[in-house]
Design a protein around this motif. Structure first.
Motif, PDB file in Angstrom:
ATOM      1  N   ARG A  38     -45.399  -2.434 -12.912  1.00  0.00           N
ATOM      2  CA  ARG A  38     -44.864  -1.128 -12.534  1.00  0.00           C
ATOM      3  C   ARG A  38     -45.923  -0.190 -11.988  1.00  0.00           C
ATOM      4  O   ARG A  38     -45.604   0.836 -11.400  1.00  0.00           O
ATOM      5  CB  ARG A  38     -44.183  -0.470 -13.754  1.00  0.00           C
ATOM      6  N   ASP A  42     -45.496  -0.662  -3.889  1.00  0.00           N
ATOM      7  CA  ASP A  42     -44.624  -1.693  -3.323  1.00  0.00           C
ATOM      8  C   ASP A  42     -45.418  -2.634  -2.419  1.00  0.00           C
ATOM      9  O   ASP A  42     -45.138  -3.837  -2.366  1.00  0.00           O
ATOM     10  CB  ASP A  42     -43.461  -1.053  -2.540  1.00  0.00           C
ATOM     11  N   ASN A 134     -32.395  -5.583 -17.130  1.00  0.00           N
ATOM     12  CA  ASN A 134     -32.551  -4.723 -15.956  1.00  0.00           C
ATOM     13  C   ASN A 134     -34.004  -4.324 -15.711  1.00  0.00           C
ATOM     14  O   ASN A 134     -34.268  -3.351 -15.005  1.00  0.00           O
ATOM     15  CB  ASN A 134     -31.686  -3.468 -16.109  1.00  0.00           C
ATOM     16  N   PRO A 136     -37.459  -3.879 -14.042  1.00  0.00           N
ATOM     17  CA  PRO A 136     -37.818  -3.907 -12.613  1.00  0.00           C
ATOM     18  C   PRO A 136     -38.503  -5.204 -12.198  1.00  0.00           C
ATOM     19  O   PRO A 136     -38.564  -5.514 -11.010  1.00  0.00           O
ATOM     20  CB  PRO A 136     -38.751  -2.700 -12.443  1.00  0.00           C
ATOM     21  N   ASP A 139     -36.192  -7.215 -10.132  1.00  0.00           N
ATOM     22  CA  ASP A 139     -35.639  -6.600  -8.916  1.00  0.00           C
ATOM     23  C   ASP A 139     -35.600  -7.622  -7.778  1.00  0.00           C
ATOM     24  O   ASP A 139     -36.556  -8.372  -7.571  1.00  0.00           O
ATOM     25  CB  ASP A 139     -36.514  -5.399  -8.519  1.00  0.00           C
ATOM     26  N   THR A 142     -38.252  -5.741  -4.909  1.00  0.00           N
ATOM     27  CA  THR A 142     -39.632  -5.446  -5.300  1.00  0.00           C
ATOM     28  C   THR A 142     -40.052  -6.224  -6.546  1.00  0.00           C
ATOM     29  O   THR A 142     -41.070  -5.920  -7.156  1.00  0.00           O
ATOM     30  CB  THR A 142     -39.808  -3.931  -5.566  1.00  0.00           C
ATOM     31  N   GLY A 143     -39.262  -7.234  -6.917  1.00  0.00           N
ATOM     32  CA  GLY A 143     -39.596  -8.050  -8.078  1.00  0.00           C
ATOM     33  C   GLY A 143     -39.369  -9.521  -7.793  1.00  0.00           C
ATOM     34  O   GLY A 143     -39.459  -9.965  -6.652  1.00  0.00           O
ATOM     35  N   GLY A 165     -33.976 -12.515  -4.711  1.00  0.00           N
ATOM     36  CA  GLY A 165     -35.428 -12.382  -4.813  1.00  0.00           C
ATOM     37  C   GLY A 165     -36.158 -13.411  -3.974  1.00  0.00           C
ATOM     38  O   GLY A 165     -35.544 -14.290  -3.363  1.00  0.00           O
TER      39      GLY A 165
END
Ligand SMILES: *[C@@H]1O[C@H](CO)[C@@H](O)[C@H](O)[C@H]1NC(C)=O
Ligand SMILES: *[C@@H]1O[C@H](CO)[C@@H](O)[C@H](O)[C@H]1NC(C)=O
Ligand SMILES: *[C@@H]1O[C@H](CO)[C@@H](O)[C@H](O)[C@H]1NC(C)=O
Ligand SMILES: [Cu+2]
Length: 339
Positions: A38, A42, A134, A136, A139, A142-143, A165
Motif C-alpha cells: 500500500r 501505482d 477486499n 487492495p 485489486d 493495481t494488485g 488481474g
C-alpha cells in the motif's frame, strides 16, 4: 534422489552460466527499503507486477533433467517444493526463505530489469479491518487479482481459475496436484485461488469464504509473536499460525509446496521475514539467536554455521549465519514498519 557427484557436476556446470550476483558485497552502507504494498505508488506497483510476470515467461536454464521445469519461475518452484520437508518446521525456515526471497529479487533485477525493491504484504492490516477478501492486494488493476472463479470447464486443473488481474488465465506446469494436493507432477493447470476459512463448503458445494480466519494473523497475534524472548518460541508461532494460515486461506496454488507459483508468495514471505527482522531489532543477542532442529524428528540439532540446501538454484551454498542480519554479508535491505 540424485547422487552427490551428479549434483556436483551440475553445480560446476552452472557456475559458468552464473548470472545472479549478490545484492551486496558485504559493506551495506545504503540498504534498499522494502515497502508495504500500500505504500507503493501505482507506478511502483506496476513495475513490480511487470517484472513478476516477466520472470514467469523466461525459459529455464537449470534442472534440464526435470521435464516439469520449463521457466525461470519453475526453477524456484521446483526447488522449494522438492526441499519442502528440509525448509519448513525446521530451524532454517526463516533464514532459508530470507535467502530465497533475495535470490528472487536479484532475478527480477538481473533477468527482468526490475528497478524497485521487493514489496511486502502486511496482512495484519487487512485482518484488523476484518476485510481480508477486499484487500487492495487483490485489486484487479493495481494488485494481483482476486479469488478463483468456477469456469464450467471439466478439464482437470481448469475448473477454477483466477480470472482477473495480471496473472489471470495463465497456465502453470508444475502442479499443485489437482485433484490430489499431495502428489506433485508435471500437470498443466490454470493459476488458481480458493479463498476459504477452512470451514468447508455449503450445501451447494460452494466454498465458505467466511472471515478468512483473520484472528490467526491480526496485530494481536503479531504482538504476541514479538513478545517471545527466544528464537524457537518466536518462529514456532510465526510459522505455525499467521504464516501457515495465509497459505491456507488463499489456497489454490498458494496451498501446497509449489506455492511460489502464487505471486503473492513473495510478498507474504517478505512480511514473515519482516516480522523476524522486527523481532531481531538488530540487537546483537537476537542477531545470533538461532536454534532448533534440522529434521522434523528432532534428531539433528541446528547450528548457525549450517549450510542450507538449495539443490541447483544457486551457485553458492548459503550458510545460516550470513542470513541473520538483513544489513550484513550478502544482504543489504531494511523494511518500513507499516504496523
Ligand atoms: C563494495 O561495494 C562498494 C560500493 O559499490 C565499493 O565502494 C567497495 O569498494 C566494494 N568493496 C569490495 C571489497 O569489493
Ligand atoms: C492454457 O491451457 C489450456 C489447456 O491446454 C489452453 O486451452 C489455453 O489456451 C492455455 N492458455 C494460455 C494462456 O496459454
Ligand atoms: C537484546 O534483547 C534482549 C532481549 O530483549 C535483551 O535482554 C538484551 O539486553 C538486548 N541486547 C542488546 C545488546 O541490546
Ligand atoms: Cu516455504
Amino acid at each position: 534422489m540424485f547422487s552427490r557427484s551428479f549434483l556436483t557436476t551440475l553445480l560446476l556446470s552452472s557456475l559458468v552460466a552464473a548470472r545472479v550476483v549478490p545484492a551486496s558485497n558485504g559493506s551495506c552502507t545504503n540498504p534498499v527499503v522494502r515497502k508495504e504494498w500500500r505504500e507503493l505508488t501505482d507506478g511502483e506497483k506496476a513495475e513490480y507486477i511487470r517484472a513478476a510476470v516477466c520472470l514467469r515467461g523466461l525459459p529455464s536454464e537449470k534442472y534440464a533433467e526435470i521435464e516439469a521445469v520449463t521457466t525461470r519461475m519453475d526453477e524456484l518452484v521446483w526447488t522449494h517444493s522438492t526441499l519442502q520437508p528440509q525448509i519448513h518446521f525446521v530451524a532454517n525456515f526463516l533464514p532459508w526463505h530470507r535467502w530465497y526471497l533475495q535470490l528472487h529479487e536479484d532475478l527480477l533485477r538481473t533477468e527482468c530489469g526490475f528497478k524497485g525493491t521487493q514489496p511486502y504484504w502486511d496482512w495484519s492490516i487487512d485482518a484488523d479491518a476484518q476485510n481480508m477478501p477486499n484487500s487492495p492486494i487483490f485489486d484487479p488493476v493495481t494488485g494481483f487479482g482476486g479469488d478463483g472463479k468456477l469456469t464450467g470447464s471439466t478439464v482437470p486443473g481448469f475448473g477454477r481459475c483466477v480470472v482477473d488481474g495480471p496473472f489471470a488465465n495463465t497456465n502453470l506446469t508444475i502442479a499443485m496436484g489437482w485433484p490430489d494436493m499431495n502428489v506433485r507432477g508435471n500437470r498443466l493447470h490454470c493459476f488458481t485461488r480458493e479463498f476459504n476459512s477452512a470451514e468447508g463448503s455449503d450445501e451447494n458445494g460452494v466454498t465458505i469464504i467466511g472471515d478468512m480466519q483473520v484472528t490467526a494473523y491480526n496485530s494481536r497475534v503479531m504482538n504476541t509473536i514479538y513478545g517471545f524472548d527466544n528464537f524457537e518460541g518466536m518462529v514456532m508461532m510465526l510459522e505455525g499460525l499467521p504464516h501457515a494460515q495465509i497459505h491456507s486461506v488463499i489456497f489454490g496454488d498458494m496451498g501446497p509446496s509449489t506455492s511460489p507459483n502464487e505471486p503473492l508468495f513473495f510478498l507474504h514471505h517478505a512480511n514473515v521475514d519482516r516480522a523476524w527482522a522486527k523481532w531481531q531489532g538488530r540487537n546483537a543477542t537476537r542477531l545470533s539467536d538461532y536454534s532448533g532442529f534440522n529434521d522434523a524428528a528432532e534428531t539433528v540439532s541446528a547450528s548457525i554455521d549450517d549450510e542450507m540446501p538449495i539443490l541447483e538454484l544457486g551457485e553458492v551454498q548459503p550458510i545460516v549465519k550470513d542470513y541473520m542480519d538483513t544489513q550484513a554479508g550478502p544482504l543489504c535491505y531494511t523494511y518500513t514498519d507499516s504496523t
